[in-house]
Design a protein around this motif. Structure first.
Motif, PDB file in Angstrom:
ATOM      1  N   CYS A  21      -6.720   1.101   4.299  1.00  0.00           N
ATOM      2  CA  CYS A  21      -7.965   1.827   3.987  1.00  0.00           C
ATOM      3  C   CYS A  21      -7.702   3.026   3.097  1.00  0.00           C
ATOM      4  O   CYS A  21      -8.451   3.270   2.146  1.00  0.00           O
ATOM      5  CB  CYS A  21      -8.642   2.281   5.263  1.00  0.00           C
ATOM      6  N   LEU A  22      -6.671   3.774   3.397  1.00  0.00           N
ATOM      7  CA  LEU A  22      -6.365   4.944   2.580  1.00  0.00           C
ATOM      8  C   LEU A  22      -6.041   4.552   1.144  1.00  0.00           C
ATOM      9  O   LEU A  22      -6.466   5.231   0.208  1.00  0.00           O
ATOM     10  CB  LEU A  22      -5.215   5.740   3.189  1.00  0.00           C
ATOM     11  N   SER A  23      -5.315   3.463   0.959  1.00  0.00           N
ATOM     12  CA  SER A  23      -5.002   3.045  -0.409  1.00  0.00           C
ATOM     13  C   SER A  23      -6.264   2.555  -1.119  1.00  0.00           C
ATOM     14  O   SER A  23      -6.406   2.748  -2.325  1.00  0.00           O
ATOM     15  CB  SER A  23      -3.904   1.985  -0.430  1.00  0.00           C
ATOM     16  N   TYR A  24      -7.196   1.971  -0.376  1.00  0.00           N
ATOM     17  CA  TYR A  24      -8.466   1.533  -0.967  1.00  0.00           C
ATOM     18  C   TYR A  24      -9.334   2.734  -1.324  1.00  0.00           C
ATOM     19  O   TYR A  24      -9.865   2.822  -2.422  1.00  0.00           O
ATOM     20  CB  TYR A  24      -9.192   0.615   0.021  1.00  0.00           C
ATOM     21  N   TRP A  25      -9.461   3.688  -0.401  1.00  0.00           N
ATOM     22  CA  TRP A  25     -10.330   4.847  -0.618  1.00  0.00           C
ATOM     23  C   TRP A  25      -9.746   5.853  -1.602  1.00  0.00           C
ATOM     24  O   TRP A  25     -10.429   6.319  -2.502  1.00  0.00           O
ATOM     25  CB  TRP A  25     -10.594   5.584   0.684  1.00  0.00           C
ATOM     26  N   CYS A  26      -8.493   6.203  -1.420  1.00  0.00           N
ATOM     27  CA  CYS A  26      -7.905   7.323  -2.175  1.00  0.00           C
ATOM     28  C   CYS A  26      -7.367   6.933  -3.539  1.00  0.00           C
ATOM     29  O   CYS A  26      -7.366   7.744  -4.461  1.00  0.00           O
ATOM     30  CB  CYS A  26      -6.803   7.976  -1.360  1.00  0.00           C
ATOM     31  N   GLU A  27      -6.877   5.716  -3.669  1.00  0.00           N
ATOM     32  CA  GLU A  27      -6.287   5.293  -4.931  1.00  0.00           C
ATOM     33  C   GLU A  27      -7.261   4.505  -5.789  1.00  0.00           C
ATOM     34  O   GLU A  27      -6.919   4.079  -6.881  1.00  0.00           O
ATOM     35  CB  GLU A  27      -5.040   4.452  -4.659  1.00  0.00           C
ATOM     36  N   TYR A  28      -8.469   4.283  -5.275  1.00  0.00           N
ATOM     37  CA  TYR A  28      -9.506   3.537  -5.991  1.00  0.00           C
ATOM     38  C   TYR A  28      -9.011   2.160  -6.443  1.00  0.00           C
ATOM     39  O   TYR A  28      -9.331   1.698  -7.532  1.00  0.00           O
ATOM     40  CB  TYR A  28     -10.041   4.331  -7.186  1.00  0.00           C
ATOM     41  N   ARG A  29      -8.228   1.532  -5.569  1.00  0.00           N
ATOM     42  CA  ARG A  29      -7.753   0.182  -5.871  1.00  0.00           C
ATOM     43  C   ARG A  29      -8.816  -0.819  -5.451  1.00  0.00           C
ATOM     44  O   ARG A  29      -9.557  -0.595  -4.507  1.00  0.00           O
ATOM     45  CB  ARG A  29      -6.463  -0.088  -5.111  1.00  0.00           C
ATOM     46  N   ILE A  30      -8.883  -1.957  -6.150  1.00  0.00           N
ATOM     47  CA  ILE A  30      -9.846  -2.977  -5.754  1.00  0.00           C
ATOM     48  C   ILE A  30      -9.286  -3.742  -4.559  1.00  0.00           C
ATOM     49  O   ILE A  30      -8.071  -3.768  -4.326  1.00  0.00           O
ATOM     50  CB  ILE A  30     -10.204  -3.917  -6.921  1.00  0.00           C
ATOM     51  N   LEU A  31     -10.192  -4.346  -3.785  1.00  0.00           N
ATOM     52  CA  LEU A  31      -9.773  -5.031  -2.557  1.00  0.00           C
ATOM     53  C   LEU A  31      -8.743  -6.122  -2.820  1.00  0.00           C
ATOM     54  O   LEU A  31      -7.842  -6.324  -2.013  1.00  0.00           O
ATOM     55  CB  LEU A  31     -10.986  -5.625  -1.841  1.00  0.00           C
ATOM     56  N   PHE A  32      -8.854  -6.821  -3.927  1.00  0.00           N
ATOM     57  CA  PHE A  32      -7.891  -7.874  -4.236  1.00  0.00           C
ATOM     58  C   PHE A  32      -6.470  -7.320  -4.277  1.00  0.00           C
ATOM     59  O   PHE A  32      -5.550  -7.892  -3.700  1.00  0.00           O
ATOM     60  CB  PHE A  32      -8.237  -8.553  -5.566  1.00  0.00           C
ATOM     61  N   HIS A  33      -6.278  -6.185  -4.966  1.00  0.00           N
ATOM     62  CA  HIS A  33      -4.936  -5.604  -5.079  1.00  0.00           C
ATOM     63  C   HIS A  33      -4.447  -5.032  -3.761  1.00  0.00           C
ATOM     64  O   HIS A  33      -3.268  -5.162  -3.421  1.00  0.00           O
ATOM     65  CB  HIS A  33      -4.908  -4.541  -6.176  1.00  0.00           C
ATOM     66  N   VAL A  34      -5.339  -4.413  -3.004  1.00  0.00           N
ATOM     67  CA  VAL A  34      -4.963  -3.893  -1.690  1.00  0.00           C
ATOM     68  C   VAL A  34      -4.551  -5.050  -0.786  1.00  0.00           C
ATOM     69  O   VAL A  34      -3.510  -4.996  -0.116  1.00  0.00           O
ATOM     70  CB  VAL A  34      -6.125  -3.094  -1.060  1.00  0.00           C
ATOM     71  N   ALA A  35      -5.353  -6.105  -0.766  1.00  0.00           N
ATOM     72  CA  ALA A  35      -5.051  -7.272   0.068  1.00  0.00           C
ATOM     73  C   ALA A  35      -3.710  -7.890  -0.309  1.00  0.00           C
ATOM     74  O   ALA A  35      -2.906  -8.230   0.567  1.00  0.00           O
ATOM     75  CB  ALA A  35      -6.172  -8.301  -0.066  1.00  0.00           C
ATOM     76  N   THR A  36      -3.454  -8.013  -1.602  1.00  0.00           N
ATOM     77  CA  THR A  36      -2.185  -8.578  -2.075  1.00  0.00           C
ATOM     78  C   THR A  36      -1.003  -7.734  -1.610  1.00  0.00           C
ATOM     79  O   THR A  36       0.019  -8.266  -1.179  1.00  0.00           O
ATOM     80  CB  THR A  36      -2.194  -8.694  -3.610  1.00  0.00           C
ATOM     81  N   SER A  37      -1.156  -6.419  -1.665  1.00  0.00           N
ATOM     82  CA  SER A  37      -0.077  -5.517  -1.249  1.00  0.00           C
ATOM     83  C   SER A  37       0.276  -5.678   0.231  1.00  0.00           C
ATOM     84  O   SER A  37       1.425  -5.502   0.621  1.00  0.00           O
ATOM     85  CB  SER A  37      -0.469  -4.058  -1.491  1.00  0.00           C
ATOM     86  N   TYR A  38      -0.721  -6.010   1.046  1.00  0.00           N
ATOM     87  CA  TYR A  38      -0.501  -6.130   2.492  1.00  0.00           C
ATOM     88  C   TYR A  38      -0.379  -7.573   2.959  1.00  0.00           C
ATOM     89  O   TYR A  38      -0.242  -7.831   4.156  1.00  0.00           O
ATOM     90  CB  TYR A  38      -1.620  -5.411   3.252  1.00  0.00           C
ATOM     91  N   GLY A  39      -0.442  -8.522   2.044  1.00  0.00           N
ATOM     92  CA  GLY A  39      -0.249  -9.929   2.393  1.00  0.00           C
ATOM     93  C   GLY A  39      -1.390 -10.531   3.191  1.00  0.00           C
ATOM     94  O   GLY A  39      -1.169 -11.406   4.026  1.00  0.00           O
ATOM     95  N   VAL A  40      -2.610 -10.043   2.947  1.00  0.00           N
ATOM     96  CA  VAL A  40      -3.787 -10.593   3.619  1.00  0.00           C
ATOM     97  C   VAL A  40      -4.795 -11.026   2.556  1.00  0.00           C
ATOM     98  O   VAL A  40      -4.636 -10.718   1.382  1.00  0.00           O
ATOM     99  CB  VAL A  40      -4.435  -9.561   4.578  1.00  0.00           C
ATOM    100  N   SER A  41      -5.828 -11.724   2.984  1.00  0.00           N
ATOM    101  CA  SER A  41      -6.860 -12.157   2.043  1.00  0.00           C
ATOM    102  C   SER A  41      -7.795 -10.997   1.718  1.00  0.00           C
ATOM    103  O   SER A  41      -7.841  -9.988   2.438  1.00  0.00           O
ATOM    104  CB  SER A  41      -7.670 -13.312   2.638  1.00  0.00           C
ATOM    105  N   LYS A  42      -8.542 -11.159   0.646  1.00  0.00           N
ATOM    106  CA  LYS A  42      -9.525 -10.147   0.251  1.00  0.00           C
ATOM    107  C   LYS A  42     -10.564  -9.963   1.357  1.00  0.00           C
ATOM    108  O   LYS A  42     -10.966  -8.845   1.659  1.00  0.00           O
ATOM    109  CB  LYS A  42     -10.182 -10.577  -1.055  1.00  0.00           C
TER     110      LYS A  42
END
Length: 75
Positions: A21-42
Motif C-alpha cells: 500500500c505504501l508503495s502504491y500511495w507514496c510512489e504513485y506506482r500503478i497497481l500492475f507494477h506494485v503487484a508485479t513487485s510483490y508477485g501477486v495479481s493486479k
C-alpha cells in the motif's frame, strides 16, 4: 507467515500488505507494477489496498475529509 482463516495461505508476509500500500500511495506506482513487485495479481493488489484502507478508516485513527475546500475537488 500469516495464514488466512479461509482460502489459500498468503504469499505475502504480515508486513507486505502495508508495504504494498505504501508503495502504491507514496510512489504513485500503478497497481500492475506494485503487484508485479510483490508477485501477486493486479486484482489481489487492489484487494489488499482496499482492505488496508478499510482497516485504517474503521480504526478511527485515519479519516478522509468529508468536505473539500472549494476548488480542491476533482472536476
Amino acid at each position: 507467515m500469516h495464514v488466512p482463516a479461509k482460502g489459500r495461505a498468503s504469499k505475502l508476509s504480515v508486513e507486505d500488505p502495508v508495504l504494498l500500500c505504501l508503495s502504491y500511495w507514496c510512489e504513485y506506482r500503478i497497481l500492475f507494477h506494485v503487484a508485479t513487485s510483490y508477485g501477486v495479481s493486479k486484482a489481489t493488489a487492489l484487494r489488499i489496498v482496499r482492505h488496508v484502507e478499510d482497516c485504517l478508516i474503521k480504526s478511527n485513527l485515519f479519516n478522509l475529509p468529508k468536505n473539500l475546500p472549494e476548488g480542491e475537488g476533482i472536476d
